[in-house]
Motif scaffolding. Structure first.
Motif, PDB file in Angstrom:
ATOM      1  N   VAL A   1       0.733  -1.276   0.086  1.00  0.00           N
ATOM      2  CA  VAL A   1       0.036  -0.223  -0.048  1.00  0.00           C
ATOM      3  C   VAL A   1       0.906   1.218  -0.201  1.00  0.00           C
ATOM      4  CG1 VAL A   1      -1.625   1.220   1.304  1.00  0.00           C
ATOM      5  CG2 VAL A   1      -1.938  -1.128   0.995  1.00  0.00           C
TER       6      VAL A   1
ATOM      7  N   ILE B   1       2.465   1.574  -3.264  1.00  0.00           N
ATOM      8  CA  ILE B   1       1.737   2.182  -4.408  1.00  0.00           C
ATOM      9  C   ILE B   1       1.234   3.675  -4.083  1.00  0.00           C
ATOM     10  CG2 ILE B   1      -0.526   1.986  -5.336  1.00  0.00           C
ATOM     11  CD1 ILE B   1      -0.433  -1.148  -4.964  1.00  0.00           C
ATOM     12  N   ARG B   2       1.070   3.916  -2.930  1.00  0.00           N
ATOM     13  CA  ARG B   2       0.551   5.572  -2.554  1.00  0.00           C
ATOM     14  C   ARG B   2       1.639   6.441  -3.112  1.00  0.00           C
ATOM     15  NH1 ARG B   2      -3.817   6.558   1.045  1.00  0.00           N
ATOM     16  NH2 ARG B   2      -2.649   8.363   1.799  1.00  0.00           N
TER      17      ARG B   2
ATOM     18  N   TYR C   1      -0.594   5.144  -8.354  1.00  0.00           N
ATOM     19  CA  TYR C   1      -1.648   5.540  -7.329  1.00  0.00           C
ATOM     20  C   TYR C   1      -2.879   6.195  -7.742  1.00  0.00           C
ATOM     21  CZ  TYR C   1      -3.667   7.222  -2.781  1.00  0.00           C
ATOM     22  OH  TYR C   1      -4.657   7.732  -1.716  1.00  0.00           O
TER      23      TYR C   1
ATOM     24  N   PRO D   1      -6.179   7.782  -6.229  1.00  0.00           N
ATOM     25  CA  PRO D   1      -6.845   7.950  -4.964  1.00  0.00           C
ATOM     26  C   PRO D   1      -8.266   7.624  -4.956  1.00  0.00           C
ATOM     27  CG  PRO D   1      -5.513   9.979  -5.507  1.00  0.00           C
ATOM     28  CD  PRO D   1      -5.427   8.953  -6.750  1.00  0.00           C
TER      29      PRO D   1
ATOM     30  N   SER E   1      -8.552   3.740  -3.858  1.00  0.00           N
ATOM     31  CA  SER E   1      -8.120   3.115  -2.798  1.00  0.00           C
ATOM     32  C   SER E   1      -9.300   3.306  -1.816  1.00  0.00           C
ATOM     33  CB  SER E   1      -6.873   4.105  -2.395  1.00  0.00           C
ATOM     34  OG  SER E   1      -6.490   3.759  -1.290  1.00  0.00           O
TER      35      SER E   1
ATOM     36  N   HIS F   1      -9.632  -3.412   3.134  1.00  0.00           N
ATOM     37  CA  HIS F   1      -9.354  -2.219   2.089  1.00  0.00           C
ATOM     38  C   HIS F   1      -8.994  -2.982   0.602  1.00  0.00           C
ATOM     39  CE1 HIS F   1      -4.824  -2.944   1.717  1.00  0.00           C
ATOM     40  NE2 HIS F   1      -5.092  -3.840   2.995  1.00  0.00           N
ATOM     41  N   CYS F   2      -8.906  -2.100  -0.263  1.00  0.00           N
ATOM     42  CA  CYS F   2      -8.810  -2.739  -1.486  1.00  0.00           C
ATOM     43  C   CYS F   2      -8.238  -1.759  -2.184  1.00  0.00           C
ATOM     44  CB  CYS F   2     -10.168  -3.176  -2.166  1.00  0.00           C
ATOM     45  SG  CYS F   2      -9.995  -3.666  -3.872  1.00  0.00           S
ATOM     46  N   MET F   3      -7.343  -1.783  -3.132  1.00  0.00           N
ATOM     47  CA  MET F   3      -6.550  -0.785  -4.043  1.00  0.00           C
ATOM     48  C   MET F   3      -6.406  -1.455  -5.363  1.00  0.00           C
ATOM     49  SD  MET F   3      -2.986   0.656  -2.072  1.00  0.00           S
ATOM     50  CE  MET F   3      -2.918   2.471  -2.522  1.00  0.00           C
TER      51      MET F   3
ATOM     52  N   GLY G   1      -4.424   0.019  -8.816  1.00  0.00           N
ATOM     53  CA  GLY G   1      -3.401   1.015  -9.227  1.00  0.00           C
ATOM     54  C   GLY G   1      -3.338   1.014 -11.014  1.00  0.00           C
TER      55      GLY G   1
ATOM     56  N   ALA H   1     -15.000  -1.444  -6.171  1.00  0.00           N
ATOM     57  CA  ALA H   1     -13.885  -1.039  -7.024  1.00  0.00           C
ATOM     58  C   ALA H   1     -14.333  -1.148  -8.595  1.00  0.00           C
ATOM     59  CB  ALA H   1     -12.734  -1.920  -6.744  1.00  0.00           C
TER      60      ALA H   1
END
Ligand SMILES: CC(C)(COP(=O)(O)OP(=O)(O)OC[C@H]1O[C@@H](n2cnc3c(N)ncnc32)[C@H](O)[C@@H]1OP(=O)(O)O)[C@@H](O)C(=O)NCCC(=O)NCCS
Length: 130
Positions: A2, A5-6, A11, A13, A16, A28-30, A32, A69
């Motif tokens: 995380v 990636i941030r 990234y 936003p 995220s 959480h789920c991200m 990219g 997402a």
């Protein structure tokens, strides 16, 4: 992952996401933005990491994170597909398909694709970085 990636160009936003219960983050789920290897086609979205606190698993939180997402990615309309390398028994329920069906490598059951547009021809021969 995380933190990496941030602070990177990957990234996004708005992709995220956290799941919150009574003010506590329980999942959480991200997603990219990542270039696939071997093609000049525009970058795609890569799903991961995804996690839910063990004590909150199997209550639909992971499913809510993934489907939210997918909705945000669809609404955003900037990428043609979502890719991931993950558990082949988990993601098909959300419409993820084997990457090989689209001519995308690696040819592993874990390599999956969720199309956001109808025509993915430009990505044929691409490889998901791993
Ligand atoms: C995978 C994960 C995010 C699912 O979150 P969750 O909130 O428990 O998911 P949901 O409640 O929406 O869905 C639960 C379903 O997923 C299935 N599932 C959970 N983890 C799974 C796995 N690793 N492989 C296959 N199925 C899995 C459960 O069997 C359950 O199926 P059922 O509804 O048919 O009983 C969570 O288990 C987790 O954080 N795992 C550790 C991290 C991880 O593996 N992340 C994914 C990396 S690819």
């Amino acid at each position: 992952m995380v933190a990496a990636i941030r602070t990177s160009d990957e990234y996004v936003p708005e992709l995220s996401l956290v799941a919150e219960v009574d003010g506590t983050v329980v999942g959480h789920c991200m997603l990219g933005r990542k270039a696939l290897l071997g093609v000049t086609a525009p970058p795609v979205l890569a799903l991961g990491p995804l996690s839910v606190l063990p004590s909150w698993q199997r209550r639909g939180i992971g499913s809510q994170l993934v489907s939210t997402a997918q909705q945000v990615a669809t609404h955003r309309g900037k990428e043609a597909l979502i890719v991931l390398l993950g558990e082949p028994d988990y993601y098909p329920r959300f419409g993820f398909l084997p990457a090989r069906d689209f001519g995308i490598q690696p040819d592993w059951p874990a390599a999956m694709v969720y199309p956001l547009v109808i025509d993915l021809t430009d990505y044929r021969g691409a490889e998901i970085p791993h």
